[in-house]
Design a protein around this motif. Structure first.
Motif, PDB file in Angstrom:
ATOM      1  N   CYS A 173       2.631   4.439   3.637  1.00  0.00           N
ATOM      2  CA  CYS A 173       2.827   5.441   2.589  1.00  0.00           C
ATOM      3  C   CYS A 173       1.694   5.350   1.566  1.00  0.00           C
ATOM      4  CB  CYS A 173       4.179   5.196   1.930  1.00  0.00           C
ATOM      5  SG  CYS A 173       4.531   6.188   0.485  1.00  0.00           S
ATOM      6  N   THR A 206       1.955   5.080  -1.480  1.00  0.00           N
ATOM      7  CA  THR A 206       2.216   4.036  -2.480  1.00  0.00           C
ATOM      8  C   THR A 206       1.640   2.692  -2.042  1.00  0.00           C
ATOM      9  OG1 THR A 206       4.214   5.235  -3.054  1.00  0.00           O
ATOM     10  CG2 THR A 206       4.002   3.023  -3.948  1.00  0.00           C
ATOM     11  N   HIS A 251       6.816  -0.557   2.718  1.00  0.00           N
ATOM     12  CA  HIS A 251       8.147  -0.372   2.116  1.00  0.00           C
ATOM     13  C   HIS A 251       9.003   0.636   2.868  1.00  0.00           C
ATOM     14  CE1 HIS A 251       5.533   2.639   0.286  1.00  0.00           C
ATOM     15  NE2 HIS A 251       6.616   3.374   0.140  1.00  0.00           N
ATOM     16  N   GLU A 252       8.732   0.829   4.150  1.00  0.00           N
ATOM     17  CA  GLU A 252       9.553   1.745   4.955  1.00  0.00           C
ATOM     18  C   GLU A 252       9.847   1.068   6.284  1.00  0.00           C
ATOM     19  OE1 GLU A 252       7.173   5.314   5.051  1.00  0.00           O
ATOM     20  OE2 GLU A 252       7.476   5.707   2.912  1.00  0.00           O
TER      21      GLU A 252
END
Ligand SMILES: [Zn+2]
Ligand SMILES: [Zn+2]
Length: 166
Positions: free
Chosen positions: A40, A42, A61-62
């Motif tokens: 991502c 981010t 974070h996914e």
């Protein structure tokens, strides 16, 4: 245990695949073998230090994976569960207690602080130095990661990777 991870080592530099040592899951954590993770924007901007998460860091974070170990206080997740990973929250503040953990008053430190709230990191480099972990509660750019039970969502037993088809 040594695991492979994609490390953000310096601002605006490509991630580097390296071995890191992962510690044992804490009583409220589960240890997850990652099967897949998104990448991502981010992750890119934290690598580039728009947010001051200390580097080197395992970002990501996914994540999605399979639980390999559960801490002694974990009650809702068992070994072998398929899970997707979400952000960290405290579970005790006004935001969390009103059903809005995304508005946790401790959100910034728990998701961008690069460590557990006791200051420990799940990962160490081969020379023993700390590597930031628990990014967005998970640091999913690793083969295995430690995640609070609160940040784990169990999914169907039939969930599986499609990577073998490629
Ligand atoms: Zn994202
Ligand atoms: Zn909270």
């Amino acid at each position: 245990m040594m695991v492979k991870a994609a490390l953000a080592t310096a601002k605006e530099q490509p991630l580097v695949i390296e071995n890191v040592e992962i510690d044992e899951p804490r009583p409220d954590e589960v240890q997850v073998r990652l099967v897949a993770t998104g990448v991502c924007h981010t992750d890119a901007i934290v690598r580039d230090q728009w947010y001051p998460t200390p580097l080197p860091a395992v970002l990501g974070h996914e994540g999605a994976g399979i639980v390999e170990k559960v801490g002694s206080a974990v009650t809702g997740i068992t070994r072998g569960d398929r899970v997707v990973l979400s952000f960290a929250s405290c579970g005790a503040c006004a935001g969390c207690n009103s059903g809005h953990p995304a508005y946790c008053t401790d959100f910034t430190m728990r998701n961008f602080g690069g460590a557990r709230r006791d200051g420990s990191t799940a990962f160490r480099a081969e020379d023993g130095s700390a590597v930031s972990s628990h990014f967005f509660g998970q640091s999913s750019f690793a083969g295995v990661t430690n995640v609070a039970e609160r940040s784990v969502v169990k999914v169907s037993e039939t969930a599986r990777s499609t990577s073998s088809a490629r």
